[in-house]
Design an enzyme around this catalytic site. Structure first.
Site, PDB file in Angstrom:
ATOM      1  N   GLU A   1       7.206 107.893 139.044  1.00 30.62           N
ATOM      2  CA  GLU A   1       8.593 107.423 139.020  1.00 30.62           C
ATOM      3  C   GLU A   1       8.849 106.436 140.157  1.00 30.62           C
ATOM      4  O   GLU A   1       9.468 105.402 139.989  1.00 30.62           O
ATOM      5  CB  GLU A   1       9.526 108.637 139.180  1.00 30.62           C
ATOM      6  CG  GLU A   1      11.004 108.290 139.108  1.00 30.62           C
ATOM      7  CD  GLU A   1      11.881 109.533 139.348  1.00 30.62           C
ATOM      8  OE1 GLU A   1      13.072 109.460 139.040  1.00 30.62           O
ATOM      9  OE2 GLU A   1      11.380 110.554 139.862  1.00 30.62           O
TER      10      GLU A   1
ATOM     11  N   GLY B   1      14.937 118.292 134.281  1.00 29.11           N
ATOM     12  CA  GLY B   1      15.607 119.285 135.125  1.00 29.11           C
ATOM     13  C   GLY B   1      14.841 119.506 136.424  1.00 29.11           C
ATOM     14  O   GLY B   1      14.021 120.421 136.516  1.00 29.11           O
ATOM     15  N   TYR B   2      15.087 118.669 137.393  1.00 28.77           N
ATOM     16  CA  TYR B   2      14.386 118.786 138.683  1.00 28.77           C
ATOM     17  C   TYR B   2      15.339 119.302 139.762  1.00 28.77           C
ATOM     18  O   TYR B   2      15.239 120.413 140.243  1.00 28.77           O
ATOM     19  CB  TYR B   2      13.863 117.412 139.124  1.00 28.77           C
ATOM     20  CG  TYR B   2      12.509 117.028 138.589  1.00 28.77           C
ATOM     21  CD1 TYR B   2      12.023 117.552 137.390  1.00 28.77           C
ATOM     22  CD2 TYR B   2      11.713 116.121 139.275  1.00 28.77           C
ATOM     23  CE1 TYR B   2      10.773 117.177 136.906  1.00 28.77           C
ATOM     24  CE2 TYR B   2      10.460 115.748 138.800  1.00 28.77           C
ATOM     25  CZ  TYR B   2       9.997 116.278 137.607  1.00 28.77           C
ATOM     26  OH  TYR B   2       8.770 115.910 137.148  1.00 28.77           O
TER      27      TYR B   2
END
Lengths: 396, 379, 396, 379
Positions: free
Chosen positions: C254, C132-133
């Site tokens: 990432e 949840g970014y």
């Protein structure tokens, strides 16, 4: 017969009688262009005769009023004259920044006496003018100019340096933006006129990557500029400290000229380059051919745009900032055109001063195009203007 | 092999970087010789110094008195030559001609290599016959004549042709214009009778010749490699030369980018450093990305060639094409971001633009090589 | 025989014995991928057997320490295992954002008890996590997130909305950036962990232009998140209000993953598309062929760059901001690749759900690539980072 | 003729703009029919309304009951169709088929034109046989059979093929596959025996067919124009269709640009409207410039075609290629500048991207037409 048809007939006979055959040949080099001025000489009797006939008729500046040395032609008549001159390929009798730049500014902002004085000199080719806008520190940011004129009552003492003053080394007078108020950025500049022979004024030519150039640097060291050249003839255009208005007016004028010229610049390259390759006993590489084809699509489309733009300008349909778009797209296209011509021309086009290339025309021409997207407003400035004035994007 | 310089190569890079910056820089070499209208287009003194550094013979085998290094090493020198726009016979002599001479007889090697290694000789290569590079078609003829050959035809874009002590010339000894076979390479000495040069200065201030062979008599021992079997030597020479030109091009691109990025940090407009404008930042960053990728393509090609991989030829074309596009972008962005001063001879960025143009053209442009990539990929 | 060679032999036999033939087939659809979690089911006995064998051996997370469910392999051993699995084309036994994202964060920032608790669950595939970014109002500007957790002593009450929460509709728990201090932009965010089955938490799938997607919106309405899940097991990673450090650490992680993946993305298109055209009884248009050739040059060059980048990363030679360059160039290239594949595929590739295109694979795949240059940092953000961190250009 | 709309055309543009925005907008047409999985891919109600507006028969001559307008006028409607992504048979029926029928017999005209003018009929065109547009090669065969012909072969990318009351089919009646001559155009009625459609939904939610002709028996009076002389009719139809597709493409490009520029003025990131970022401003301004140029190319092509100039064919390819590149840029920049939401079905920008893709492909893509420009220019 309409008045205009009568005028056309008269013009034809006048041109027939006054434009020598030699003056209907294409311009081959710089000497074929007559710029006037105190130091001017004619290349030939024909050049002199043609120039003098035009001066007498007012045809160096046909649309200017007669009292300023023009012929007072209506726009329709002026168009007829242009058409008839083009038809017989007559050369322009007098090339001059006085006609193209200072003249329009004076016509719009000048006093009556000023117009009579300066415009007539320009029309008769007596004074050759150069332009003093850019400075080493300014560039796209013209208004940041630093050349300063200190107010000494009846005169200014001007110090500073201008660059890109085309033909300054051959000009007699300069129209020059000078800061006269350091506190007020936009309302602190005066559009001055003075003699480049004034003490303390000197010029130095600029060598470009494409070779020698008409551009100069002009230095002003304690140059004394009087505020007036006589009754009703101020030494500045418009008002003191309001020269930026004049400059902006002229920049718009210039940008339209440049973009209009590019509007005609629709040349495709594929077919000429293919013939060029055949002549050299070769054929186009298939990937290069594809690149030329993609370019030609863009060139032909831009050609249509140029036509549309000029049609719309005529009837006031074009967006007022549209010249910026034309200038951006036209100059970028022209740079690409020359890149491709260089590529298609191969090693031959690399030659810098060989006879076969007429002294390096392809390579020097190619390099010269790199200035297209810098002079008269950089591509970046054009894109800023489009963002702001056409797309209405928020300022950053 | 990892795609970066090993320790020895990194040391060589340090050496080459400072040597070229000190001795081969724009002011002392390119501008110096150009402003004197030097007919060679380069300085023999620097060439001699490069020999002392061991550069001139770096690709020559140790048995033949050279350093026996590879194309990664030659590329290290070439990138610095590119960055400094150093006029020098390195690419033609030490890469192209040296590669050809690897296939030559011991006699030929003995005749020419010592001069190269010592920096006393300069070699040129004569391949192109049309304004565009088209080595598949060779029409210059070498006919049998006594013990030797008689050479007729003409070549153009022969870099430093009139200054060269020997020219490597590709000629047809049999077959028709477009034949793969029937090519022979010759080492033609400077003083050969009936050879004439028409020297032309090029946009980058280098000097090339249109060279005519009007029945040039050559001994049989002027043949490099096998008679009629020169295509292989020619291809080897071209692959090495293209990878070398690509390495030099990366130097040109990097040099142009670096001075432009520096300029962005100095020049003020509208009360800001122009490097603060995001539109220019993004373009500079895109350029950086392209230069990095081009450099990677070049080192990959060098390693493949040094490793004797058959993929080297494909990668040589990838590298040459990618570098041509990238360096072209670097110099165009460079001049534009410099603005007005970029158009003046006083600033160096225009010199990068000129050199890039000549280098793009040399041994095939981006389109030529993209087409070759397609052909080698079977489409 | 070296230890590593011994390990390789052991691994080979173990894989031979434990990896069923079915698990060596290429992944064909979403169901072939096992994600674990409370609601997971196995598609086949083979999938189950392979997963369970890996869990037992610690091979779902081979490089994690044994006490957290891993196999404690050294980097060299882990590489051997990867090589051997690739050799027999073994499928990944467990796909999981817990492994890829939360795991690294916990390993770096977690407490000992937290690691034992959460990492073991992840290794055993018991809990499926989602991230949840992003929020509708934030995007590239992640730190502007608004989801707020009000401090109620032993718990927070969280309100807000997250987007791009991949597979949130199938996940059990979420790791979620929540603002816990409105006064402090960077030091006012907490990296919370909570159950998506909590009261007030709901999800809604997002339909993309390419069709249905794993992405969801996740809504939090008065969701009660306790501050601790037991002795030494805080409900957040790192410190309260210092979640931005954790997020940055993971973003770097990432971006490297994405750029690394793209490093392998060197696919050329010309030759396949030429065969494709032949099969359809056609041939490549010459201008399209040229475009493909220019692309292939870029693709092969980027392939070399990918190799160079990975080689340099391994020995710490790459510029720390280089992943941004790789991400930018790789994603832009991939978009161009799919544009060309669509073009070369012609009208057939336009089909949206036909059998011949396996349900519109070309067109859906093409549309999906448009997100490449948005997700994980937009191209614009990448270019900003290059400007700042590599070229050292002045901030604006 | 000046390159802008005259007064009548400007009035038509106003009418078309408000009609399409009111009736043909994305929500009420494209999304409506798409979300209902409509097998036609468009709404017959709107088609009927377009007939009432006089649009459907605008290119049909006044003698035949139409408005006898030109391609500038058709382009005005098409640009609004493009801007609103309105699914409609206008391009295929009112431009392509209507152009073909101009060359048809009075009998054919009488049979088909009233239905078109009334908005009761829909026509399709069946040209392509390979996934790429390649009309120089026609292999679908029509063999003499009694008084008529027997049609065998297959066509693909037949937009709205299954919904059409009549298909214009290009077939070979003599010569070999690549021959310029020997083509004949047929008006094949909906209910022809042995014709079968395989309908496929395309990326833009339109529906096209792969259509098979398995010995379709046609009367002699189904021939449009001359037997074996269909190439001319086909070319006329293609030129009109390409210029029409280009006009629609300008609408797609403009529509995509407009919603993107609007988004730039609303979306905030890093405390600023994203439209304040200079990098985005410059890209938007470049896009504006390209869209303006593309529009100019289109109106030039329309005027040339309406004026019967032989330059119309060249300009049709210029326009189609330029628009394809420009609209492609507009939708790519559009999605990217929208960021994440640009990827969602909720926002419209993705729909522009999908429509652009199908339109680019229809009647030849940018590469096909650039190649044609080269060929017509003699290289």
């Amino acid at each position: 017969m309409s008045d205009l048809e009568t005028f056309r007939e008269e013009t034809r006979s006048w041109l027939e009688a006054n434009c020598p055959a030699e003056m209907r040949e294409p311009v081959r080099d710089e000497e074929d262009i007559y710029w006037g001025g105190r130091r001017a000489t004619f290349k030939s009797d024909a050049q002199k005769a043609w120039f003098e006939a035009c001066v007498a008729k007012g045809y160096t500046v046909p649309a200017w009023p007669k009292e300023y040395g023009g012929a007072g032609l209506s726009p329709a008549e002026a168009k007829v004259l242009r058409q008839e001159m083009t038809r017989i390929k007559a050369r322009i009798p007098l090339s001059s920044f006085g006609i193209w730049m200072l003249g329009p500014a004076l016509l719009h902002f000048g006093t009556e006496e000023q117009k009579k004085h300066f415009l007539s000199q320009i029309a008769r080719g007596e004074i050759r003018w150069c332009q003093g806008y850019s400075e080493p520190g300014s560039g796209s940011d013209l208004v940041s100019l630093q050349t300063f004129g200190e107010d000494k009552g009846d005169h200014w003492v001007v110090n500073g340096q201008k660059v890109w003053t085309s033909y300054a080394d051959q000009a007699d007078w300069i129209f020059c933006l000078v800061r006269t108020d350091k506190e007020n950025k936009y309302k602190g500049i005066t559009f001055m006129l003075f003699d480049t022979a004034s003490e303390g004024c000197s010029t130095k030519p600029i060598k470009l990557i494409s070779g020698s150039s008409p551009f100069c640097e002009t230095f002003m060291e304690d140059v004394k500029v009087p505020k007036s050249y006589g009754e009703g003839i101020p030494a500045y255009v418009g008002e003191i400290n309001r020269g930026w208005d004049v400059a902006k007016y002229l920049l718009g004028h210039e940008r339209e000229m440049i973009s209009g010229a590019d509007g005609g610049n629709t040349g495709t390259v594929g077919s000429a380059m293919s013939r060029h390759a055949s002549k050299a006993g070769d054929e186009l590489d298939p990937v290069l051919r594809a690149e030329l084809a993609m370019f030609d699509v863009d060139a032909l489309a831009y050609g249509a745009m140029g036509e549309k733009f000029l049609d719309e300008i005529k009837v006031g349909k074009a967006h007022p900032a549209q010249p910026n778009m034309m200038k951006y797209a036209g100059t970028e296209l022209n740079k690409r055109r020359h890149e491709l011509m260089m590529t298609a021309g191969g090693s031959r086009s690399l030659e810098w001063d060989s006879e076969e290339t007429s002294g390096g025309k392809p390579s020097r021409g190619w390099l010269r195009t790199k200035a297209n997207s810098i002079e008269g407003g950089t591509s970046e400035v054009m894109l800023n203007v489009i963002s702001k004035r056409i797309l209405d994007l928020p300022g950053s | 092999m990892p795609l970066y310089h090993d320790e020895d190569q990194a040391m060589l890079a340090d050496t080459a970087t400072s040597f070229m910056a000190d001795q081969g820089n724009i002011k002392d070499q390119l501008r110096h010789w150009r402003d004197r209208d030097c007919p060679d287009g380069f300085g023999h003194g620097l060439w001699k110094q490069m020999a002392e550094m061991g550069f001139t013979g770096m690709l020559v085998g140790e048995d033949d008195g050279g350093l026996g290094m590879g194309h990664v090493e030659a590329g290290i020198v070439l990138e610095e030559i590119g960055r400094n726009l150093t006029p020098s016979p390195f690419l033609t002599s030490s890469v192209l001609a040296a590669t050809a001479l690897k296939h030559g007889s011991n006699d030929l090697k003995g005749r020419y290599l010592p001069g190269l290694i010592e920096g006393d000789s300069v070699f040129a290569v004569a391949i192109d016959e049309t304004p565009k590079h088209r080595p598949s078609r060779i029409t210059t003829k070498a006919e049998k004549s006594g013990n030797g050959f008689k050479l007729s035809g003409s070549k153009s874009f022969v870099i430093q042709g009139a200054s060269a002590d020997m020219l490597v010339v590709a000629a047809r000894t049999s077959g028709s214009d477009e034949d793969e076979d029937g090519i022979t390479l010759f080492a033609v000495p400077k003083d050969a009778a009936n050879m004439s040069h028409d020297s032309v200065r090029l946009v980058d201030s280098s000097v090339a010749t249109h060279t005519k062979f009007d029945g040039v008599e050559l001994d049989g021992d002027a043949v490099i490699g096998e008679v009629d079997g020169g295509r292989e030597v020619l291809n080897a020479m071209l692959t090495a030369g293209r990878i070398g030109a690509a390495a030099e091009g990366v130097g040109v691109a990097s040099g142009a980018m670096d001075i432009t990025v520096d300029y962005l940090k100095q020049r003020k407009q509208f009360g800001k450093l122009i490097g603060e404008f995001q539109a220019l930042q993004h373009r500079a960053s895109h350029l950086y990305s392209e230069v990095e990728i081009a450099r990677a393509a070049v080192i990959k090609a060098q390693q493949l060639l040094d490793g004797g991989s058959e993929k080297a030829e494909l990668m040589s074309s990838v590298a040459k094409a990618k570098v041509a596009k990238t360096a072209g972008l670097a110099v165009k962005e460079g001049v534009q971001m410099h603005g007005g001063v970029g158009m003046t001879d006083e600033y160096d960025i225009g010199l990068y633009m000129k050199r890039d143009r000549a280098l793009q053209e040399f041994l095939g442009d981006a389109y030529f090589h993209a087409n070759r990539v397609a052909e080698m990929s079977g489409y």
